[in-house]
Design a protein around this motif. Structure first.
Motif, PDB file in Angstrom:
ATOM      1  N   UNK A 118      12.101  -1.837  -2.022  1.00 48.18           N
ATOM      2  CA  UNK A 118      10.742  -1.317  -2.043  1.00 48.18           C
ATOM      3  C   UNK A 118      10.774   0.187  -2.254  1.00 48.18           C
ATOM      4  N   UNK A 119      10.116   0.641  -3.295  1.00 53.85           N
ATOM      5  CA  UNK A 119       9.977   2.075  -3.529  1.00 53.85           C
ATOM      6  C   UNK A 119       8.945   2.645  -2.551  1.00 53.85           C
ATOM      7  N   UNK A 120       8.942   3.951  -2.346  1.00 52.86           N
ATOM      8  CA  UNK A 120       7.968   4.541  -1.423  1.00 52.86           C
ATOM      9  C   UNK A 120       6.525   4.186  -1.774  1.00 52.86           C
ATOM     10  N   UNK A 121       6.228   4.109  -3.078  1.00 46.44           N
ATOM     11  CA  UNK A 121       4.869   3.744  -3.488  1.00 46.44           C
ATOM     12  C   UNK A 121       4.523   2.330  -3.037  1.00 46.44           C
ATOM     13  N   UNK A 126       1.834  -1.558   0.745  1.00 45.35           N
ATOM     14  CA  UNK A 126       1.851  -2.567   1.801  1.00 45.35           C
ATOM     15  C   UNK A 126       1.067  -2.100   3.024  1.00 45.35           C
ATOM     16  N   UNK A 127       1.273  -0.852   3.407  1.00 50.60           N
ATOM     17  CA  UNK A 127       0.563  -0.306   4.566  1.00 50.60           C
ATOM     18  C   UNK A 127      -0.949  -0.297   4.309  1.00 50.60           C
ATOM     19  N   UNK A 128      -1.343   0.143   3.125  1.00 50.75           N
ATOM     20  CA  UNK A 128      -2.768   0.161   2.780  1.00 50.75           C
ATOM     21  C   UNK A 128      -3.359  -1.247   2.794  1.00 50.75           C
ATOM     22  N   UNK A 277      -6.457  -1.117  -3.629  1.00 53.26           N
ATOM     23  CA  UNK A 277      -5.582   0.035  -3.880  1.00 53.26           C
ATOM     24  C   UNK A 277      -4.147  -0.280  -3.458  1.00 53.26           C
ATOM     25  N   UNK A 278      -3.989  -0.980  -2.337  1.00 53.23           N
ATOM     26  CA  UNK A 278      -2.655  -1.345  -1.879  1.00 53.23           C
ATOM     27  C   UNK A 278      -1.947  -2.274  -2.847  1.00 53.23           C
TER      28      UNK A 278
END
Length: 298
Positions: A118-121, A126-128, A277-278
């Motif tokens: 998983x890249x930072x983006x 996922x968090x969003x 957006x996520x």
């Protein structure tokens, strides 16, 4: 991405989102598994008949048969079986929000299984996504959203995630319409015994409303959207195709509100946009950058 691919993706997302509203109508009027058997059976007959008329056949490769079986069982029998049953208890918009998390689940389970990093983006996406769903569902649970039905929708999303991971990269080739019909047939056969055991003797309330809902489900999500999806995956790849799921949360909520008068508060608007957006961030993080142009070896 060319214009045709973009229009295909938008069409798929719109039909997919509207399917939850049609489903909500259908499962109020008849047992959900019986409704799915009818939908799958009729869809399979139409799709396979058209495929045969176009010269397509059931002489499929091993990978294509795998797609037929896995999608027929996991996507049709499990995902839709659980979702349609749950939607006797939960609103169409809530089911659409949960189901739209499939790209997030694919990324998460791919990371857990070690199949992808998983890249930072993607982590931010996922968090969003989780934050948006939490915002929507926390408010809806306080307003009486059925917990058991919600958990069934989550289980359905996991089944769809398994199907997506299992057949990733299978686009359908020249027999795509025959594959669409065959996996519908597998789903119908898989639900016959569960429907007989769980729904025997339950009434069907035939009405123009039910006929519309079933007709819509058979022709648009059942055949057209599935066909568009396989062709889109073949055209631009599964990762880019799945990016169009970011449109499903706001579309699902808006269509259910307009057609069924379902709840449409500010948390639904803000939450669905956060989820969208996520999903978009996760999918963009998985798109491989184009190599720099130049002479070979440079």
């Amino acid at each position: 991405m060319d214009l045709k691919s973009a229009l295909m993706g938008i069409s798929f997302a719109t039909i997919w989102a509207a399917a939850f509203t049609a489903t909500r109508v259908a499962v109020v009027e008849m047992p959900p598994l019986l409704a799915l058997i009818m939908r799958f059976g009729i869809s399979a007959a139409i799709a396979m008949g058209l495929a045969a008329a176009l010269g397509q056949s059931l002489r499929l490769t091993r990978a294509e048969w795998r797609t037929v079986v896995v999608f027929g069982l996991c996507q049709n029998a499990l995902y839709l079986g659980l979702n349609w049953t749950a939607m006797q208890r939960v609103e169409a918009s809530a089911a659409a929000i949960i189901a739209s998390m499939m790209p997030l689940m694919v990324a998460f389970f791919g990371w857990v299984s070690g199949r992808e990093r998983l890249r930072p983006r993607a982590v931010a996406g996922l968090v969003l996504g989780i934050a948006g769903v939490t915002l929507i569902m926390s408010v809806r649970l306080r307003h009486g959203l059925d917990l058991a039905g919600t958990l069934m929708c989550v289980a359905a999303g996991v089944a769809l995630t398994v199907a997506t991971l299992a057949v990733r990269g299978a686009g359908g080739g020249s027999n795509v319409l025959m594959i669409v019909g065959a996996q519908m047939a597998v789903g119908a056969l898989a639900l016959v015994i569960p429907s007989a055991l769980l729904e025997w003797g339950r009434p069907v309330h035939w009405s123009p409303r039910l006929a519309w809902a079933m007709g819509f489900s058979i022709l648009l999500p059942g055949i057209l959207a599935t066909f568009i999806w396989f062709r889109l995956v073949t055209r631009i790849g599964a990762v880019k195709a799945a990016a169009f799921h970011f449109l499903s949360p706001p579309l699902g909520v808006a269509i259910a509100a307009l057609a069924l008068g379902e709840r449409f508060g500010w948390t639904d608007v803000v939450g669905s946009l956060i989820v969208a957006a996520g999903i978009l961030l996760v999918q963009l993080a998985r798109v491989q950058p184009r190599p720099a142009q130049g002479r070979p070896g440079i």
